[in-house]
Design a protein around this motif. Sequence first.
Motif, PDB file in Angstrom:
ATOM      1  N   ALA A 495     -18.570  -6.075  -8.101  1.00 41.95           N
ATOM      2  CA  ALA A 495     -19.175  -4.776  -8.402  1.00 41.95           C
ATOM      3  C   ALA A 495     -18.238  -3.940  -9.279  1.00 41.95           C
ATOM      4  CB  ALA A 495     -19.498  -4.037  -7.106  1.00 41.95           C
ATOM      5  N   TRP A 496     -16.942  -3.963  -8.959  1.00 40.73           N
ATOM      6  CA  TRP A 496     -15.957  -3.226  -9.757  1.00 40.73           C
ATOM      7  C   TRP A 496     -15.889  -3.783 -11.173  1.00 40.73           C
ATOM      8  CZ3 TRP A 496     -11.358  -5.410 -11.732  1.00 40.73           C
ATOM      9  CH2 TRP A 496     -10.436  -4.489 -12.294  1.00 40.73           C
ATOM     10  N   TRP A 497     -15.939  -5.081 -11.311  1.00 42.77           N
ATOM     11  CA  TRP A 497     -15.871  -5.722 -12.626  1.00 42.77           C
ATOM     12  C   TRP A 497     -17.109  -5.404 -13.459  1.00 42.77           C
ATOM     13  CZ3 TRP A 497     -12.199  -7.573 -15.505  1.00 42.77           C
ATOM     14  CH2 TRP A 497     -12.467  -8.429 -16.575  1.00 42.77           C
ATOM     15  N   ALA A 498     -18.277  -5.445 -12.795  1.00 40.40           N
ATOM     16  CA  ALA A 498     -19.509  -5.161 -13.525  1.00 40.40           C
ATOM     17  C   ALA A 498     -19.529  -3.716 -14.025  1.00 40.40           C
ATOM     18  CB  ALA A 498     -20.714  -5.404 -12.602  1.00 40.40           C
ATOM     19  N   GLU A 499     -19.009  -2.805 -13.191  1.00 40.80           N
ATOM     20  CA  GLU A 499     -18.947  -1.401 -13.598  1.00 40.80           C
ATOM     21  C   GLU A 499     -18.011  -1.235 -14.800  1.00 40.80           C
ATOM     22  OE1 GLU A 499     -17.579   2.843 -11.635  1.00 40.80           O
ATOM     23  OE2 GLU A 499     -18.264   1.214 -10.332  1.00 40.80           O
ATOM     24  N   ARG A 500     -16.922  -1.961 -14.805  1.00 42.85           N
ATOM     25  CA  ARG A 500     -15.994  -1.897 -15.944  1.00 42.85           C
ATOM     26  C   ARG A 500     -16.650  -2.465 -17.202  1.00 42.85           C
ATOM     27  NH1 ARG A 500     -10.489  -2.117 -16.185  1.00 42.85           N
ATOM     28  NH2 ARG A 500     -10.697  -4.027 -17.441  1.00 42.85           N
ATOM     29  N   GLY A 502     -19.759  -2.674 -17.819  1.00 45.99           N
ATOM     30  CA  GLY A 502     -20.860  -1.802 -18.271  1.00 45.99           C
ATOM     31  C   GLY A 502     -20.324  -0.635 -19.053  1.00 45.99           C
TER      32      GLY A 502
END
Length: 502
Positions: A495-500, A502
């Motif tokens: 989730a943290w990686w996807a937010e980054r 994005g």
Amino acid sequence: MSDAPAPEPTRGGAASQPDLPPLQIADVQAAVTRELDRLAPLLDELGGRFTTAGEELALVGGPVRDAMLGRSHTDLDFTTSARPEVTERLVKGWADAVWDIGRAFGTIGCRKGPWQVEITTYRSETYDPDSRKPDVDYGDSLAGDLGRRDFTVNAMAVALPGRAVEDPYGGVVDLAHRVLRTPGSPEDSFGDDPLRMLRAARFAAQLGFGVDPGVVSAMTAMADRISIISAERVRDELVKLVCAPYPRLGLTLLVETGLAERVLPELPALALERDEHHRHKDVYEHTLTVLEQSIDLEHRLAPEGEEPRPDFVSRFAALMHDVGKPRTRRFLDDGSVTFHHHDVVGAKLTRKRMKALRFSNDETEAVCRLVELHLRFHGYGSGEWTDAAVRRYVRDAGDELERLHVLTRADCTTRNRRKAERLRRTYDDLEERIARLSEEEELASLRPELDGNQIMELLGIGPGRDVGRAYQFLLDLRMDEGVVGEQRAREALLAWWAEREG
């Protein structure tokens, strides 16, 4: 033994001198006899070998002094009329091992059973005024050899094999009265070897002795001479002083004579001036008290079942913990004083000083970490820290956690008993929380559930900064939420990686 008159009253740190009564000469004689009897198997054999060869041999220096104080040694120093090549021939075949690393200074070393032995030819040294390294000339008498030594209590010998005590400079009387005095003029002694000024402070700290007024005066007048001594030599004397039974006594002497300004200037700088408008705690006296209180707590650092031993890192951190205060002192309009960020500034000053004195990186980092963290506990209040904050406290302390416990507890010098008891109870509570979390979460390891390889595989990336950032994210998650399990860690990381991304 000498019947010289008692020395004059001493000065130099006398206010903090331990309350040790004078020794009785009869007790000194009895103590040295007991120790010589214990050493007889070695002394009689070795003395006999030298006498048969037509040479003189005497036990000398610290082992003789400590024998008179009832202390035992396995490291023994001897002086002899024999030249090094003769000494080497006489001990070969008798000693279990022989070495000649000190041959250039007239010394042959050997081991016999449990004893380490150094045998040095009588010396008569001359010094270059700009160097403490002597030109070594062999002497021709025991008295001449003793006369070149630093203090009278170290200038005594026991001639072998007959065991006659040789004391040409009144060392027995000085030892009985617990005073340090030089065999000759202190100005000549310190002029030859300025390191002896630091040794005066070190022996005061180790033995609990006072210092002759003439010696103190010479140390004060000649303090600048210490500049020719190497940083490594200064460091070694400071370590021995700080790890001695009475470090306050030696440190006070260094400050009073001005030597501390040359070798550890951060210490006298703590004696902040006062005036009638600005009153605040005496930081210098506070520091010495913290040092003594940390020594009282060293039993906490000893492995279970072992006797506590002097811990230099813990003691030096106590000595340096407030050295940032002079740089950060600010007077407020209401007359109060602040020292904001003195922990951070103090850690920087400590690192600079320890590097200048050539301490190892490991010792430097350990002491500096303690100095930087010594105020952290005071944010704990009455126990308001979250579990995450407690975890960070443990993580930041790392291997120095037990020493941080010691320093933080020792740093309470208030005379307000209710306040001191409240601080003690509060720190008890913090330690109990650390113990509970450690038992539940293996707090000492404080690692994320995923390692670097797992992070790269999950995110499909190679080595680089992103791996470090991801690891830090997981470590923060571990701090905030405790043990979350590998599946929760994977989900949070994605989730943290996807937010980054994005």
